[in-house]
Design a protein around this motif. Structure first.
Motif, short mmCIF file in Angstrom:
data_model
loop_
_atom_site.label_atom_id
_atom_site.label_comp_id
_atom_site.label_asym_id
_atom_site.label_seq_id
_atom_site.Cartn_x
_atom_site.Cartn_y
_atom_site.Cartn_z
N PRO A 1 22.24 -1.29 17.92
CA PRO A 1 21.64 -2.64 17.84
C PRO A 1 22.71 -3.71 17.75
CG PRO A 1 21.62 -1.61 15.69
CD PRO A 1 22.18 -0.58 16.64
N GLN B 1 19.80 -7.83 15.56
CA GLN B 1 18.77 -6.80 15.53
C GLN B 1 18.85 -5.97 14.26
OE1 GLN B 1 19.60 -4.81 19.29
NE2 GLN B 1 17.75 -5.66 20.22
N TRP C 1 17.26 -7.84 11.50
CA TRP C 1 15.81 -7.84 11.65
C TRP C 1 15.23 -6.49 11.26
CZ3 TRP C 1 12.72 -11.65 11.53
CH2 TRP C 1 13.05 -12.88 12.10
N THR D 1 14.21 3.08 20.45
CA THR D 1 15.09 1.94 20.67
C THR D 1 15.08 1.03 19.45
OG1 THR D 1 13.35 0.54 21.63
CG2 THR D 1 14.57 1.99 23.14
N GLU E 1 14.34 -2.10 19.48
CA GLU E 1 13.16 -2.97 19.54
C GLU E 1 11.92 -2.28 18.96
OE1 GLU E 1 16.13 -4.29 22.54
OE2 GLU E 1 15.22 -2.35 22.01
N ILE F 1 12.13 -2.21 15.19
CA ILE F 1 11.80 -3.51 14.61
C ILE F 1 10.29 -3.70 14.56
CG2 ILE F 1 11.94 -6.00 14.99
CD1 ILE F 1 14.77 -5.53 16.11
#
Length: 529
Positions: free
Chosen positions: A50, A54, A57, A105, A107, A110
């Motif tokens: 990341p 990221q 987050w 991943t 994303e 998150i």
């Protein structure tokens, strides 16, 4: 003239104390989930690669979503039933844990963490408000809240130890799957032991206010993160101003509503509002330093995840001991002395962190974290008791939601402010290494874990030089961040000392104006100011 005294509230029995054990499960789980990820950060950095933003987050979107929805979920629980909301949230939290554990991943992780925040928001208001319903005797309630509050510290202690063991034997996603057996126990025990409670006249549910409460928190946080990563420009300032503007509209709507989602009348009580702010700043101190000390132990000093968790145990145990000891201390010393004392201890811990070495043993960190843990344990337990004692039973859900919002918002802000600061200072302090390509340097500057991942792909001598440079830069960033933390928490301690003293004088003046008759109800507060 004869006065008939009101009957004493019934004392809790075996079933009620067993119910407390059930209510401790979600608290334990939330605390474990908030600390264990910090130990998994190095492995996540290597596996998912990341960016620095990221990574931040991943760590704190959970807390921000949770904080933004706590008021909404607290009022929802008052309407549909606190036990029902608790059980629904337990099932959802388990499902989101599976998604996080197998996220392919950055994303997806998150998003999974955001879902954990949504369902976590259903858990926390119900636990504290049900305590207010179950334990009617004031002294028993104070003890129950003290035990409940220590579970945050207990979970923080269990998270590093269990998480460290898992990380040494399994992949990083295993730290999320430990939630599943706890959720299963909560679903069974909650159905058998917990009573149901709902507000008999709650009023309509305000969906617009629910959205506004979330739209207040997230833009402010995003602006802070953006300022840390890109500098103070138009975009972060606009984001913060947008959040504050929505917050102002939210407050205005609550003041005008016949059935407000957030009962702002509670803030008129100076004891309530001061205890709330002290609660927020205490958690700010604890979670803010947890973000960087776990990386310091593993990536700067080279301690394994399991041993890193053990090095932090003294501080966590100090927090538990201070929380339980507060029940006895409050009988001898007033809250207006004990709460600031705890916050000053946390301030001293931050000052010690400004002297952490880039090499050597973690002994100085153990001392610093013990001071922070003990101070936060003392302050947080007493402020929770004051907050809940200040609210009438029918508003216990709203009061607990506000208390939990302060807790989670304090934790999220601690990670956002102090975490963003340590990342920003580290990125600016890491100097280019001889022979290191610009792309590799950019990756090394994103996170400390990224620097170690880059170093693993270099020649042994070059890799070791990069690790040492990154460790030195990160330690220097800790020094600056800890100094900022000491200033912020120290100021909050002074403010709490002054405001609680004023609240105590105001309470004494009210008692002098209207002496309590023999038949009057006992004072609200669980502990003297």
């Amino acid at each position: 003239m004869n006065h008939t005294s009101s009957p004493a509230p019934p004392r809790a029995g075996r079933r009620e104390w067993c119910a407390l054990g059930v209510l401790m499960l979600p608290v334990l789980l939330i605390a474990v989930d908030s600390t264990v990820l910090g130990f998994a950060v190095p492995m996540i950095s290597s596996a998912l690669r990341p960016t620095g933003t990221q990574l931040l987050w991943m760590v704190d979107i959970y807390m921000f979503v949770l904080a933004g929805l706590l008021v909404t979920m607290g009022t929802l629980g008052d309407r549909i039933g606190r036990r029902r909301l608790l059980l629904v949230g337990a099932a959802g939290f388990g499902a989101a844990s599976v998604l996080a554990g197998y996220a392919p991943t950055a994303e997806v992780l998150i998003v999974a963490r955001a879902l954990l925040g949504v369902f976590g928001a259903t858990l926390m208001p119900s636990t504290l408000s049900l305590l207010r319903t179950i334990f009617l005797d004031r002294r028993q309630r104070t003890l129950a809240i003290a035990i409940w509050a220590t579970m945050f510290s207990g979970g923080a202690a269990l998270g590093p130890v269990v998480g460290g063991w898992l990380l040494e034997h399994f992949w990083w996603g295993s730290v999320f799957l430990i939630n599943l057996p706890v959720m299963a126990a909560l679903l069974v025990g909650g159905r058998l032991l917990l009573p149901e409670y709902r507000d008999p006249a709650p009023g309509p549910f305000d969906l617009l206010s629910a959205g506004m409460s979330l739209a207040t928190v997230l833009p402010v946080v995003y602006g802070i993160k953006l300022a840390a990563s890109e500098g103070l420009g138009a975009a972060p300032v606009a984001s913060v101003l947008l959040g504050l503007a929505v917050g102002a509209l939210f407050v205005r709507r609550q003041l005008r509503a016949r059935h407000p989602m957030l009962d702002l009348r509670l803030f008129a009580d100076r004891e309530f509002s001061t205890a709330l702010s002290a609660n927020l700043m205490s958690v700010f101190a604890l979670t803010g330093c947890m973000f960087f000390i776990t990386q310091y132990l593993q990536l700067v000093l080279g301690v394994s995840p399991m041993r890193a968790g053990l090095w932090l145990l003294p501080g966590i145990l100090a927090s538990i001991a201070a929380g339980l000891l507060s029940v006895a201390l409050v009988r001898r010393l007033p809250v207006r002395v004990l709460v600031p004392a705890g916050m000053f201890a946390a301030t001293a811990g931050f000052l010690v962190m400004t002297q952490l070495p880039a090499t050597g043993t973690p002994l100085l960190l153990v001392i610093a974290f013990a001071l922070v843990g003990a101070g936060v344990g003392l302050a947080e337990t007493l402020t929770n008791d004051v907050i809940m004692a200040s609210a009438p039973p029918e508003r216990a859900g709203a009061a607990s939601a506000i208390s939990e919002t302060a807790y989670e918002l304090g934790g999220a802000l601690g990670t956002a402010v102090l975490g963003s600061l340590v990342v920003g200072v580290y990125q600016s302090a890491l100097a280019p290494a001889p022979g290191l390509p610009p792309a590799a340097l950019a990756e090394a500057r994103e996170t400390l874990g990224g620097a170690h991942a880059v170093a693993d792909g270099l020649a042994p001598a070059a890799g070791e030089a990069l690790r040492q440079a990154a460790g030195t830069a990160f330690t220097g960033a800790i020094h600056i961040t800890a100094l900022v933390g000491a200033v912020v928490v120290g100021y909050a301690a002074l403010q709490t000392l002054v405001l609680l003293r004023r609240a105590a004088r105001a309470a004494e003046a009210r008692r002098a104006e209207r002496p309590r008759a023999a038949g009057d109800a006992e004072p609200r507060a669980g502990a003297p100011l």
